[in-house]
Write a protein that holds these residues in place. Sequence first.
Motif, PDB file in Angstrom:
ATOM      1  N   GLY A  78     -79.669  46.297 -78.401  1.00  0.00           N
ATOM      2  CA  GLY A  78     -80.512  45.177 -78.811  1.00  0.00           C
ATOM      3  C   GLY A  78     -81.007  44.311 -77.678  1.00  0.00           C
ATOM      4  O   GLY A  78     -81.746  43.373 -77.916  1.00  0.00           O
TER       5      GLY A  78
ATOM      6  N   ALA B 214     -82.790  46.314 -90.250  1.00  0.00           N
ATOM      7  CA  ALA B 214     -83.748  45.733 -89.302  1.00  0.00           C
ATOM      8  C   ALA B 214     -83.626  44.213 -89.279  1.00  0.00           C
ATOM      9  O   ALA B 214     -83.636  43.596 -88.207  1.00  0.00           O
ATOM     10  CB  ALA B 214     -85.169  46.158 -89.667  1.00  0.00           C
ATOM     11  N   LEU B 215     -83.493  43.585 -90.451  1.00  0.00           N
ATOM     12  CA  LEU B 215     -83.344  42.126 -90.503  1.00  0.00           C
ATOM     13  C   LEU B 215     -82.030  41.683 -89.859  1.00  0.00           C
ATOM     14  O   LEU B 215     -81.985  40.661 -89.169  1.00  0.00           O
ATOM     15  CB  LEU B 215     -83.434  41.635 -91.949  1.00  0.00           C
ATOM     16  CG  LEU B 215     -84.804  41.768 -92.610  1.00  0.00           C
ATOM     17  CD1 LEU B 215     -84.720  41.414 -94.091  1.00  0.00           C
ATOM     18  CD2 LEU B 215     -85.839  40.896 -91.894  1.00  0.00           C
TER      19      LEU B 215
ATOM     20  N   ALA C  84     -82.472  41.966 -86.136  1.00  0.00           N
ATOM     21  CA  ALA C  84     -83.332  40.880 -85.651  1.00  0.00           C
ATOM     22  C   ALA C  84     -82.556  39.571 -85.597  1.00  0.00           C
ATOM     23  O   ALA C  84     -82.690  38.793 -84.639  1.00  0.00           O
ATOM     24  CB  ALA C  84     -84.564  40.746 -86.548  1.00  0.00           C
TER      25      ALA C  84
ATOM     26  N   ARG D 182     -80.173  39.626 -82.666  1.00  0.00           N
ATOM     27  CA  ARG D 182     -80.905  39.411 -81.408  1.00  0.00           C
ATOM     28  C   ARG D 182     -81.239  37.929 -81.234  1.00  0.00           C
ATOM     29  O   ARG D 182     -81.098  37.370 -80.158  1.00  0.00           O
ATOM     30  CB  ARG D 182     -82.173  40.251 -81.408  1.00  0.00           C
ATOM     31  CG  ARG D 182     -82.895  40.222 -80.080  1.00  0.00           C
ATOM     32  CD  ARG D 182     -84.058  41.145 -80.086  1.00  0.00           C
ATOM     33  NE  ARG D 182     -83.729  42.284 -80.951  1.00  0.00           N
ATOM     34  CZ  ARG D 182     -84.351  43.419 -80.957  1.00  0.00           C
ATOM     35  NH1 ARG D 182     -85.339  43.621 -80.157  1.00  0.00           N
ATOM     36  NH2 ARG D 182     -84.001  44.391 -81.762  1.00  0.00           N
ATOM     37  N   GLN D 183     -81.669  37.287 -82.324  1.00  0.00           N
ATOM     38  CA  GLN D 183     -82.005  35.867 -82.249  1.00  0.00           C
ATOM     39  C   GLN D 183     -80.772  35.021 -81.936  1.00  0.00           C
ATOM     40  O   GLN D 183     -80.856  34.038 -81.210  1.00  0.00           O
ATOM     41  CB  GLN D 183     -82.635  35.416 -83.567  1.00  0.00           C
ATOM     42  CG  GLN D 183     -83.128  33.987 -83.547  1.00  0.00           C
ATOM     43  CD  GLN D 183     -83.824  33.615 -84.858  1.00  0.00           C
ATOM     44  OE1 GLN D 183     -83.755  34.337 -85.843  1.00  0.00           O
ATOM     45  NE2 GLN D 183     -84.488  32.484 -84.853  1.00  0.00           N
TER      46      GLN D 183
END
Length: 193
Positions: A4, A66-67, A70, A73-74
């Motif tokens: 990631g 995927a969410l 994400a 990663r955030q």
Amino acid sequence: MMVGEAGSGGSWFQRFLLPGFALKAVIIGGGYATGRELAEYFVPAGPWGGLAGMLLATLIWSVVAALTFALARQLHAYDYRSFFQQLLGPGWVLFEVERVLVDEAGTEVALSSGEYHLLHALVRHPRQVMSRDRLLDLVRGREADIFDRAIDNLVSRLRKKIEEDPAHPQIVKTVWGGGYTLACEVKRLGPAA
């Protein structure tokens, strides 16, 4: 390089769709899938209905994966523990507390739900031979199929985590023709619950 991180390689398929395939297989099989269970999934809807169901499940779980990636990663949380610490705040300990073993050196060993329930069943009956059927009933909460070997796979995975030499187990031993036994004493260290 951590999974990631910015600039990491990997195609769209590897990053988003493949985790959905893997998660879908776990959801359908519950981590204990046998060929019979997967066949039973297809029979009511027929082959095209079964394939359509798998494609829909793959799509849904690909979006969920995927969410999740994400969000990780955030949050800059690239491992399990830091992700749940940030996601659940101080309550993350309650999420993890029952499925982690800590050895004398302080090394933590995470257990899956099945591994935890298997170990719990064995700890509640130390030095007693537990048949595969009885263990499956305690672990899975249902009557076991006479040919279901899922418990053998679960024992193998648990041994890899708790035995010094899983090929020659000293803690969870096989009793030929009988099942498995926890071959050690169990002592309660804290107050009785």
